[in-house]
Motif scaffolding. Structure first.
Motif, PDB file in Angstrom:
ATOM      1  N   VAL A 110       0.841  -1.197   0.000  1.00 43.94           N
ATOM      2  CA  VAL A 110       0.000   0.000   0.000  1.00 43.94           C
ATOM      3  C   VAL A 110       0.873   1.243   0.000  1.00 43.94           C
ATOM      4  CG1 VAL A 110      -0.171   0.173   2.529  1.00 43.94           C
ATOM      5  CG2 VAL A 110      -2.020   1.081   1.103  1.00 43.94           C
ATOM      6  N   VAL A 111       0.395   2.304  -0.664  1.00 45.59           N
ATOM      7  CA  VAL A 111       1.034   3.617  -0.583  1.00 45.59           C
ATOM      8  C   VAL A 111      -0.002   4.628  -0.111  1.00 45.59           C
ATOM      9  CG1 VAL A 111       2.737   3.136  -2.394  1.00 45.59           C
ATOM     10  CG2 VAL A 111       0.555   4.233  -3.001  1.00 45.59           C
ATOM     11  N   ALA A 112       0.492   5.744   0.424  1.00 49.74           N
ATOM     12  CA  ALA A 112      -0.361   6.857   0.823  1.00 49.74           C
ATOM     13  C   ALA A 112       0.038   8.079   0.017  1.00 49.74           C
ATOM     14  CB  ALA A 112      -0.225   7.141   2.319  1.00 49.74           C
ATOM     15  N   LEU A 113      -0.933   8.786  -0.529  1.00 55.11           N
ATOM     16  CA  LEU A 113      -0.702  10.032  -1.241  1.00 55.11           C
ATOM     17  C   LEU A 113      -1.524  11.132  -0.592  1.00 55.11           C
ATOM     18  CD1 LEU A 113      -1.189   7.611  -3.609  1.00 55.11           C
ATOM     19  CD2 LEU A 113      -0.274   9.433  -5.016  1.00 55.11           C
ATOM     20  N   THR A 114      -1.095  12.375  -0.801  1.00 54.15           N
ATOM     21  CA  THR A 114      -1.874  13.514  -0.331  1.00 54.15           C
ATOM     22  C   THR A 114      -2.493  14.212  -1.530  1.00 54.15           C
ATOM     23  OG1 THR A 114      -0.392  13.849   1.548  1.00 54.15           O
ATOM     24  CG2 THR A 114      -1.828  15.667   0.965  1.00 54.15           C
ATOM     25  N   LEU A 115      -3.821  14.266  -1.576  1.00 54.35           N
ATOM     26  CA  LEU A 115      -4.523  14.905  -2.680  1.00 54.35           C
ATOM     27  C   LEU A 115      -4.821  16.360  -2.329  1.00 54.35           C
ATOM     28  CD1 LEU A 115      -7.018  12.133  -3.850  1.00 54.35           C
ATOM     29  CD2 LEU A 115      -4.537  12.291  -4.100  1.00 54.35           C
ATOM     30  N   PRO A 116      -4.730  17.262  -3.323  1.00 49.64           N
ATOM     31  CA  PRO A 116      -4.829  18.698  -3.033  1.00 49.64           C
ATOM     32  C   PRO A 116      -6.246  19.240  -2.977  1.00 49.64           C
ATOM     33  CG  PRO A 116      -4.350  18.349  -5.345  1.00 49.64           C
ATOM     34  CD  PRO A 116      -4.384  16.983  -4.714  1.00 49.64           C
ATOM     35  N   GLY A 117      -7.265  18.431  -3.254  1.00 46.17           N
ATOM     36  CA  GLY A 117      -8.613  18.956  -3.405  1.00 46.17           C
ATOM     37  C   GLY A 117      -8.862  19.283  -4.872  1.00 46.17           C
ATOM     38  N   GLY A 118     -10.105  19.172  -5.295  1.00 41.23           N
ATOM     39  CA  GLY A 118     -10.432  19.451  -6.681  1.00 41.23           C
ATOM     40  C   GLY A 118     -10.303  18.251  -7.598  1.00 41.23           C
ATOM     41  N   VAL A 119      -9.836  17.119  -7.070  1.00 43.45           N
ATOM     42  CA  VAL A 119      -9.739  15.889  -7.855  1.00 43.45           C
ATOM     43  C   VAL A 119     -10.448  14.784  -7.090  1.00 43.45           C
ATOM     44  CG1 VAL A 119      -7.566  16.549  -8.939  1.00 43.45           C
ATOM     45  CG2 VAL A 119      -7.521  15.217  -6.830  1.00 43.45           C
ATOM     46  N   VAL A 120     -10.934  13.799  -7.823  1.00 45.67           N
ATOM     47  CA  VAL A 120     -11.594  12.659  -7.194  1.00 45.67           C
ATOM     48  C   VAL A 120     -10.593  11.515  -7.120  1.00 45.67           C
ATOM     49  CG1 VAL A 120     -12.503  11.658  -9.338  1.00 45.67           C
ATOM     50  CG2 VAL A 120     -13.741  11.328  -7.199  1.00 45.67           C
ATOM     51  N   SER A 121     -10.653  10.731  -6.058  1.00 43.27           N
ATOM     52  CA  SER A 121      -9.682   9.644  -5.915  1.00 43.27           C
ATOM     53  C   SER A 121      -9.958   8.521  -6.891  1.00 43.27           C
ATOM     54  CB  SER A 121      -9.689   9.101  -4.483  1.00 43.27           C
ATOM     55  OG  SER A 121     -10.952   8.544  -4.148  1.00 43.27           O
ATOM     56  N   ASP A 122     -11.228   8.247  -7.158  1.00 45.04           N
ATOM     57  CA  ASP A 122     -11.593   7.132  -8.022  1.00 45.04           C
ATOM     58  C   ASP A 122     -12.916   7.464  -8.707  1.00 45.04           C
ATOM     59  OD1 ASP A 122     -11.424   4.656  -9.223  1.00 45.04           O
ATOM     60  OD2 ASP A 122     -11.060   3.580  -7.359  1.00 45.04           O
ATOM     61  N   ALA A 123     -13.245   6.722  -9.754  1.00 50.85           N
ATOM     62  CA  ALA A 123     -14.477   6.980 -10.493  1.00 50.85           C
ATOM     63  C   ALA A 123     -15.691   6.842  -9.574  1.00 50.85           C
ATOM     64  CB  ALA A 123     -14.590   6.017 -11.666  1.00 50.85           C
ATOM     65  N   HIS A 124     -16.635   7.785  -9.714  1.00 54.47           N
ATOM     66  CA  HIS A 124     -17.855   7.751  -8.907  1.00 54.47           C
ATOM     67  C   HIS A 124     -18.963   8.426  -9.694  1.00 54.47           C
ATOM     68  CE1 HIS A 124     -20.695   8.424  -5.613  1.00 54.47           C
ATOM     69  NE2 HIS A 124     -20.026   7.505  -4.955  1.00 54.47           N
ATOM     70  N   PRO A 125     -20.192   7.868  -9.656  1.00 52.68           N
ATOM     71  CA  PRO A 125     -21.287   8.467 -10.441  1.00 52.68           C
ATOM     72  C   PRO A 125     -21.642   9.888 -10.037  1.00 52.68           C
ATOM     73  CG  PRO A 125     -22.093   6.708  -8.989  1.00 52.68           C
ATOM     74  CD  PRO A 125     -20.600   6.615  -8.996  1.00 52.68           C
ATOM     75  N   PHE A 126     -21.294  10.315  -8.821  1.00 51.49           N
ATOM     76  CA  PHE A 126     -21.542  11.701  -8.432  1.00 51.49           C
ATOM     77  C   PHE A 126     -20.656  12.672  -9.214  1.00 51.49           C
ATOM     78  CE2 PHE A 126     -23.228  11.193  -3.785  1.00 51.49           C
ATOM     79  CZ  PHE A 126     -24.303  10.479  -4.267  1.00 51.49           C
ATOM     80  N   TYR A 127     -19.523  12.199  -9.733  1.00 49.60           N
ATOM     81  CA  TYR A 127     -18.532  13.083 -10.340  1.00 49.60           C
ATOM     82  C   TYR A 127     -18.116  12.582 -11.719  1.00 49.60           C
ATOM     83  CZ  TYR A 127     -18.286  14.429  -5.434  1.00 49.60           C
ATOM     84  OH  TYR A 127     -18.610  14.830  -4.163  1.00 49.60           O
TER      85      TYR A 127
END
Length: 274
Positions: A38-55
């Motif tokens: 496993v790895v951990a990343l820090t996302l900056p906001g404004g992006v989705v981590s994975d595909a989702h029907p809301f986005y």
């Protein structure tokens, strides 16, 4: 318990995302390996981590990793990355930590740990100050996807009939003027859970337009008002940040990971800590 890993701009190890994967400019995200597979990343906001029907059509971190794996990017090979599937989910209104399984055994192990509530996720967020609320609040209302009569909406709601169990433990950390800094800890963060549960217990998050109507936060709240104050908006989105991920069982072998806010928004966190 080992000392936590801190992921910030000073972290030497980063994963690059060339355009147009995460936008029109190159992006480099801090990364660490807190456990096997496993790895951990820090996302900056404004992006989705994975595909989702809301986005639909949103910039997608996991899909971008998978595309770079197919292109056999050397820096991913050096991390031992054979695959990429998200463990937790980060919506674009939220910034902070994302766990990604990078091997088949790792994907199975860490997704099972998530589904078994063996991980703990602690968010930090800003809300309007309120003396009517205690310093510690628990919300265990079940969360379900909102469905109108003829269509589904991109939001969640509380439903005792169709909702899934979830629990959020809120704790007030500090106050600065008209705003409070809160933490929210949960074992299995569902989509929009923190923001919806916050609204349900009476916490108003600035910039939250889906589950509230509180105006976005401006710098004048921390630097004085009037012509000398900075009335520019801190951030258009609700200021919610996944700041810490850890395991509830030491035997899982996950080193805790923390991700402090930095840059312009980091000034806000500093203002609360003074």
């Amino acid at each position: 318990m080992p000392d936590p890993i801190t992921l910030d701009s000073q972290t030497e190890l980063k994963i690059g995302f060339p355009p147009p994967l995460l936008g029109s400019e190159p992006v480099r995200l801090p990364v660490a390996q807190p456990g096997e597979g496993v790895v951990a990343l820090t996302l900056p906001g404004g992006v989705v981590s994975d595909a989702h029907p809301f986005y639909p059509g949103a910039l997608n971190v996991v899909a971008s990793l998978q595309a770079q794996l197919r292109a056999e990017k050397p820096e991913l090979a050096r991390l031992g990355m054979e695959a990429a599937l998200g463990v937790n989910f980060i919506e674009p209104e939220v910034s902070g930590l994302l766990l990604v399984g990078i091997t088949r055994p790792g994907i199975e192990k860490w997704r099972n740990a998530f589904g078994s509530s063996q991980l703990s996720f602690t968010y930090e967020f800003v809300a309007l100050a309120s003396d009517d609320l205690g310093d510690e609040i628990v919300c265990d209302l079940p969360v379900a996807r909102h469905k109108a009569r003829h269509k589904s909406e991109s939001r969640m709601l509380i439903s005792h009939k169709t909702g899934k169990k979830c629990r959020t433990e809120f704790r007030r950390l500090a106050r600065q003027g008209r705003y409070d800094l809160w933490s929210a800890t949960t074992a299995m963060p569902r989509v929009h859970q923190i923001r919806l549960h916050a609204m349900e217990v009476g916490l108003s998050i600035p910039g939250e337009c889906c589950y509230g109507k509180t105006p976005a936060l401006t710098w004048s709240a921390f630097e004085g008002k009037g012509k000398h104050g900075d009335t520019s908006v801190v951030e258009e989105r609700p200021l919610v940040h996944l700041a810490r991920v850890e395991a509830t069982l030491e035997s899982l072998g996950l080193t805790p990971v923390v991700a402090p806010l930095e840059g312009r928004i980091g000034r806000l966190w500093s203002a609360f800590s003074r």
